[in-house]
Design an enzyme around this catalytic site. Sequence first.
Site, mmCIF file in Angstrom:
data_model
loop_
_atom_site.group_PDB
_atom_site.id
_atom_site.type_symbol
_atom_site.label_atom_id
_atom_site.label_comp_id
_atom_site.label_asym_id
_atom_site.label_seq_id
_atom_site.Cartn_x
_atom_site.Cartn_y
_atom_site.Cartn_z
ATOM 1 N N ARG A 225 -4.592 9.633 2.256
ATOM 2 C CA ARG A 225 -3.145 9.682 2.070
ATOM 3 C C ARG A 225 -2.733 8.927 0.809
ATOM 4 N NH1 ARG A 225 -0.306 4.999 5.651
ATOM 5 N NH2 ARG A 225 -1.919 3.412 5.450
ATOM 6 N N THR B 94 -7.229 -4.326 -3.091
ATOM 7 C CA THR B 94 -7.641 -2.922 -3.036
ATOM 8 C C THR B 94 -7.356 -2.187 -4.335
ATOM 9 O OG1 THR B 94 -7.219 -2.869 -0.662
ATOM 10 C CG2 THR B 94 -7.384 -0.751 -1.781
ATOM 11 N N LYS C 41 -11.820 -4.252 -3.050
ATOM 12 C CA LYS C 41 -12.104 -3.185 -2.099
ATOM 13 C C LYS C 41 -11.727 -1.878 -2.785
ATOM 14 C CE LYS C 41 -11.072 -1.579 2.572
ATOM 15 N NZ LYS C 41 -10.442 -1.932 3.866
ATOM 16 N N LYS D 64 -11.408 2.113 -3.198
ATOM 17 C CA LYS D 64 -11.274 3.354 -2.431
ATOM 18 C C LYS D 64 -12.028 4.489 -3.117
ATOM 19 C CE LYS D 64 -8.442 1.879 0.835
ATOM 20 N NZ LYS D 64 -8.781 1.938 2.279
ATOM 21 N N ASP E 297 -14.688 1.683 0.284
ATOM 22 C CA ASP E 297 -14.101 2.267 1.491
ATOM 23 C C ASP E 297 -13.910 3.753 1.245
ATOM 24 O OD1 ASP E 297 -12.820 2.932 3.799
ATOM 25 O OD2 ASP E 297 -11.099 1.608 3.523
ATOM 26 N N GLU F 252 -17.582 1.017 3.718
ATOM 27 C CA GLU F 252 -16.785 1.151 4.935
ATOM 28 C C GLU F 252 -16.531 2.619 5.268
ATOM 29 O OE1 GLU F 252 -12.347 -0.368 6.390
ATOM 30 O OE2 GLU F 252 -13.358 -1.351 4.705
ATOM 31 N N ASP G 179 -15.020 1.582 10.679
ATOM 32 C CA ASP G 179 -13.585 1.285 10.726
ATOM 33 C C ASP G 179 -12.905 2.258 11.681
ATOM 34 O OD1 ASP G 179 -10.926 0.656 10.364
ATOM 35 O OD2 ASP G 179 -10.838 1.236 8.265
ATOM 36 N N LYS H 22 -8.754 -3.744 13.266
ATOM 37 C CA LYS H 22 -7.350 -3.736 12.842
ATOM 38 C C LYS H 22 -6.477 -3.765 14.087
ATOM 39 C CE LYS H 22 -8.259 -1.148 8.592
ATOM 40 N NZ LYS H 22 -8.161 0.167 7.922
ATOM 41 N N SER I 154 -6.154 -4.241 7.712
ATOM 42 C CA SER I 154 -4.752 -3.925 7.993
ATOM 43 C C SER I 154 -4.419 -2.550 7.449
ATOM 44 C CB SER I 154 -3.835 -4.966 7.355
ATOM 45 O OG SER I 154 -3.981 -4.943 5.937
ATOM 46 N N ILE J 160 -0.900 -0.457 5.632
ATOM 47 C CA ILE J 160 0.107 -0.902 4.670
ATOM 48 C C ILE J 160 1.237 -1.535 5.474
ATOM 49 C CG2 ILE J 160 1.733 -0.213 2.872
ATOM 50 C CD1 ILE J 160 -1.166 -0.186 2.006
ATOM 51 N N ASP K 42 -9.065 -8.374 4.896
ATOM 52 C CA ASP K 42 -8.460 -7.448 3.925
ATOM 53 C C ASP K 42 -6.954 -7.484 4.159
ATOM 54 O OD1 ASP K 42 -7.957 -5.367 2.138
ATOM 55 O OD2 ASP K 42 -8.340 -3.823 3.652
ATOM 56 N N ASP L 63 -4.256 -7.723 1.674
ATOM 57 C CA ASP L 63 -3.533 -7.684 0.403
ATOM 58 C C ASP L 63 -2.222 -6.908 0.464
ATOM 59 O OD1 ASP L 63 -4.805 -5.285 0.854
ATOM 60 O OD2 ASP L 63 -5.517 -5.014 -1.195
#
Length: 364
Positions: free
Chosen positions: A24, A135, A160, A162, A191, A219, A244, A268, A296, A298, A321, A323
């Site tokens: 997303r 991230t 981290k 993506k 991730d 991840e 995850d 999470k 977490s 967003i 994580d 941020d």
Amino acid sequence: MQIKSIETYPVAEPLKKPFKTALRTVTVAESIYVKVTCDNGITGWGEAPPTHVITGESIASIEYAISHIIKPLLLEKSLLNREALFESLAHSMVGNTSAKAAVDMALHDCFAQACGLPLYQLLGGYKSELETDYTVSVNDPEEMASDATQYIQDGFNVLKVKVGKDEIEKDIERIRKIREKIGHEPTIRLDANQGWTVKEAIYAIHRMEELDLRIELVEQPVKAHDIEGLKRVTDGTQTPIMADESVFSPHQAKQVLETRSADLINIKLMKSGGIHQAMQINKLAESYGVPCMVGSMIETKIGITAAAHFAASQKNVRFVDFDAPLMLLNDSIEGGVTYNGRHITFSEGAGLGITSVHLDQVLS
């Protein structure tokens, strides 16, 4: 100490820069804030962001679940009967883990305030400071390398990154460019957000090992339901693999742990349904010798503060994580955790330490 009211507030906070993953793109941090008030005047706060592609929840579904199902179930219940209270919350409905998590946070906040302790001390008090990563959203390799360089200059030691989007060679190029720009010292975690096939994951990780790109962990490389595939990647590579999206519940954690399908687990609160269930997952992982990260979605500082208190309380939580609040244009929360660059510290106040929530700044 009875629950007298449970109130919900929809909020929306713009991000400084779009947050992009294989699943997303987010430009605005939406959430439902939850306020629980007890008969002794204590109030607790919680938060639930909608993450359609992971938890399946929306702003509307979260608000409905809390206001029409959870609230009638918990009103007039005593916080002193904690096990019964959290059992009722967990079994109030199937799924809807973010809605449950928001109420769980607020209940923990109230209980810790009643005890006169910061929540992390009440839960275990293992440490009083955390260090978060930052991230790097998935974009073209040059933009990602530029972003990574900026975050290192801002004082972050762990990135981290993506991946899991476009062809696999482009993901490898993304990491090669980032490592080229930031040097060998900073830590890189990947991730993939379920974006690779098993063969792609094994190929990409082997290739990055050959290129000496020094990846700390990868991840969720494959689809959440593909536990067999996750195990094939874990068994077929030297780089540690973290589950995850494959782990929401203690039952799912047990499946991953028993089959040794991952080296690490990312907990999470929005997946587990709150701190109560997250504690069970962490203790289960610890019994198998498997360390955990607490991550977490967003989220704003309410949700992150609750997750940080949980993370700091437990020995087996080795990585965090957190941020997301640093990505927001504004901070409407007074109190809670404090950021000093990558370092996170806690207020001396009881509970979550949240002193004020400026809803007028973020109401959608």
